[in-house]
Design a protein around this motif. Structure first.
Motif, short mmCIF file in Angstrom:
data_model
loop_
_atom_site.label_atom_id
_atom_site.label_comp_id
_atom_site.label_asym_id
_atom_site.label_seq_id
_atom_site.Cartn_x
_atom_site.Cartn_y
_atom_site.Cartn_z
N ASP A 93 15.30 12.26 -26.47
CA ASP A 93 15.07 13.73 -26.55
C ASP A 93 15.60 14.42 -28.00
O ASP A 93 14.79 15.08 -28.35
N ILE A 94 16.86 13.83 -28.42
CA ILE A 94 17.18 13.95 -29.73
C ILE A 94 16.08 13.78 -30.89
O ILE A 94 15.83 14.68 -31.84
N PHE A 95 15.63 12.42 -30.76
CA PHE A 95 14.52 12.02 -31.71
C PHE A 95 13.22 12.83 -31.61
O PHE A 95 12.74 13.19 -32.73
N LEU A 96 12.96 13.04 -30.47
CA LEU A 96 11.62 14.04 -30.38
C LEU A 96 11.85 15.68 -30.59
O LEU A 96 11.06 16.14 -31.39
N ASP A 97 13.21 16.18 -30.68
CA ASP A 97 13.61 17.32 -31.31
C ASP A 97 13.38 17.20 -32.96
O ASP A 97 12.85 18.04 -33.63
N PHE A 98 13.88 15.95 -33.33
CA PHE A 98 13.71 15.77 -34.75
C PHE A 98 12.32 15.91 -35.31
O PHE A 98 11.85 16.41 -36.25
N ASP A 99 11.40 15.37 -34.50
CA ASP A 99 10.14 15.22 -34.78
C ASP A 99 9.32 16.68 -34.83
O ASP A 99 8.50 16.80 -35.82
N ALA A 100 9.64 17.29 -33.79
CA ALA A 100 9.30 18.59 -33.72
C ALA A 100 9.56 19.57 -34.79
O ALA A 100 8.85 20.13 -35.22
N ALA A 101 10.82 19.28 -35.10
CA ALA A 101 11.46 20.04 -36.30
C ALA A 101 10.78 19.63 -37.70
O ALA A 101 10.53 20.58 -38.27
N MET A 102 10.44 18.44 -37.87
CA MET A 102 9.75 17.92 -39.12
C MET A 102 8.54 18.83 -39.03
O MET A 102 7.91 19.20 -40.07
#
Length: 137
Positions: A93-102
């Protein structure tokens, strides 16, 4: 880690430097605080950019803690996925949030697409990411 990506130089080995790790975490917290100030003043684009960089610096510190350094934003994403997410150290989930933020940062910077909701979501994601990174040490 995928040897081809490592070999191309996107990820390089470095000596572990605890001062550098702390510097990255300090920058992550600073950028998050700056994003919160930007949102208060209605500067949603800048809040998105600052929140993304908050996440970027936190992940960079985490990568440094394992003796690696990235040479690009996509290199950092690749390394975090392969060294931390795949081993359950950082949640999907945290990784996907980072991807979305990118992606949101790119949209804000290059397509001028941003709004308050996106900015608030990324600020919250940044808080969670920093907490998860700091608890992994």
């Amino acid at each position: 880690m995928n040897y081809n990506r490592y070999k191309k130089g996107n990820i390089v080995q470095i000596c572990i430097d605890y001062g550098l790790i702390e510097k990255e975490l300090k920058e992550a917290r600073y950028d998050l605080e700056s994003a919160e100030n930007s949102i208060k003043s209605g500067n949603y684009k800048w809040a998105i950019v600052q929140s993304y960089y908050s996440m970027f610096h936190a992940f960079r510190g985490l990568l440094f803690s394992r003796g690696y350094k990235e040479k690009s934003h996509s290199g950092l994403k690749f390394a975090i996925k392969n060294l931390f997410v795949n081993y359950g150290i950082i949640s999907d989930d945290i990784f996907l949030d980072f991807d979305a933020a990118m992606k949101a940062r790119e949209m804000a910077d290059y397509s001028y697409i941003y709004d308050e909701k996106i900015a608030l979501d990324i600020i919250e994601s940044s808080k969670k990411l920093i907490n998860e990174v700091e608890s992994s040490f």
